[in-house]
Design a protein around this motif. Structure first.
Motif, mmCIF file in Angstrom:
data_model
loop_
_atom_site.group_PDB
_atom_site.id
_atom_site.type_symbol
_atom_site.label_atom_id
_atom_site.label_comp_id
_atom_site.label_asym_id
_atom_site.label_seq_id
_atom_site.Cartn_x
_atom_site.Cartn_y
_atom_site.Cartn_z
ATOM 1 N N ILE A 7 67.908 -13.282 -25.253
ATOM 2 C CA ILE A 7 69.090 -12.650 -24.676
ATOM 3 C C ILE A 7 68.795 -11.166 -24.553
ATOM 4 O O ILE A 7 68.590 -10.481 -25.562
ATOM 5 C CB ILE A 7 70.338 -12.873 -25.549
ATOM 6 C CG1 ILE A 7 70.567 -14.368 -25.796
ATOM 7 C CG2 ILE A 7 71.570 -12.248 -24.899
ATOM 8 C CD1 ILE A 7 71.713 -14.665 -26.768
ATOM 9 N N PRO A 26 75.117 -9.370 -22.972
ATOM 10 C CA PRO A 26 73.950 -9.848 -22.219
ATOM 11 C C PRO A 26 73.944 -9.404 -20.763
ATOM 12 O O PRO A 26 74.981 -9.336 -20.097
ATOM 13 C CB PRO A 26 74.090 -11.371 -22.320
ATOM 14 C CG PRO A 26 75.568 -11.604 -22.407
ATOM 15 C CD PRO A 26 76.095 -10.441 -23.221
ATOM 16 N N LEU A 41 69.616 -14.103 -19.677
ATOM 17 C CA LEU A 41 69.127 -14.979 -20.736
ATOM 18 C C LEU A 41 67.967 -15.800 -20.179
ATOM 19 O O LEU A 41 67.944 -16.136 -18.988
ATOM 20 C CB LEU A 41 70.218 -15.917 -21.262
ATOM 21 C CG LEU A 41 71.511 -15.286 -21.782
ATOM 22 C CD1 LEU A 41 72.564 -15.209 -20.676
ATOM 23 C CD2 LEU A 41 72.069 -16.084 -22.968
#
Length: 252
Positions: A94, A136, A139
């Protein structure tokens, strides 16, 4: 050219959610190399893809994140339930912006984590530990199925595998108490893999995964269920079926 038929498998976002939910070993990787890999005291990935982490107050990264957002990467390793010579079966990265939380924001974050994962270390925030939040930007999930980049909203829309909370216990039970079942599955492996050491590697709603350890290499094999399953009863029926006529595909 004949197309190789692959057995159905979970969507990459589902695999990513499963790794995050299992909460394996984690390390924080500052992108500029100013610090070594940082192992948080605690980490928790929320359904939206954001992660809450706890670090000692005196850690240099805490001071940097208190001054402003720091780009960082959180790596979460998905370890096999049984002892393997290559125990990591998947990785989730992440990448995003890390910032330190204080006051009401820190307390709110700890309460949010405690509702899903009670842990006494949350009580140490403000008393030696600092809470940080990683928001984030992207990912990436990598395992024997594929390596895939995911947008946070795609991750958030997925659900973890329904068996992820019980998978480790079931696989260890299969390894220790039901080697006869593993033996029945071995006869359906490709000829070149039958002489290897076969171990239960993974279990999800789409099928069973086996790790075949040969002298100089490892092979992961997925054996698919006839349909996705959602309950222990359905799972039991499919495992009995697989002992008779599995549909499998080899992955190197």
């Amino acid at each position: 050219m004949t197309e190789i038929r692959r057995p159905p498998a979970p969507h990459p976002a589902e695999r990513a959610r499963t790794i995050a939910t299992r909460g394996g070993r984690a390390a924080l990787l500052p992108p500029d190399g100013a610090e070594d890999r940082v192992v948080p005291e605690l980490h928790h990935v929320h359904a939206c893809g954001e992660a809450t982490l706890l670090l000692p107050d005196e850690h240099p990264l805490v001071a940097r994140a208190a001054l402003g957002e720091v780009t960082s990467m959180l790596e979460i390793a998905d370890h096999a339930a049984v002892p393997l010579r290559e125990p990591v079966r998947g990785l989730l990265w992440i990448t995003g912006w890390l910032r330190a939380l204080d006051g009401p924001d820190a307390r709110e974050a700890c309460v949010e984590v405690a509702e899903e994962r009670p842990d006494p270390r949350l009580l140490d925030v403000g008393h030696g530990l600092t809470a940080l939040r990683l928001v984030p930007a992207s990912l990436v999930v990598a395992d024997a199925e594929t390596t895939t980049s995911l947008r946070p909203e795609v991750f958030a829309q997925a659900e973890p595998d329904p068996f992820c909370a019980h998978e480790d216990h079931w696989l260890r039970h299969l390894e220790l108490s039901h080697r006869d079942v593993v033996g029945l599955l071995v006869q359906h492996l490709p000829e070149g893999l039958r002489g290897g050491h076969v171990r239960p590697l993974g279990l999800d709603r789409f099928g069973l995964r086996l790790r075949v350890e040969l002298e100089d290499t490892d092979h992961d094999v997925r054996i698919a269920f006839s349909r996705p399953v959602a309950t222990p009863s359905e799972l039991s029926s499919e495992l009995r079926r697989l002992m008779g006529c599995p549909f499998l595909a080899q992955r190197r």
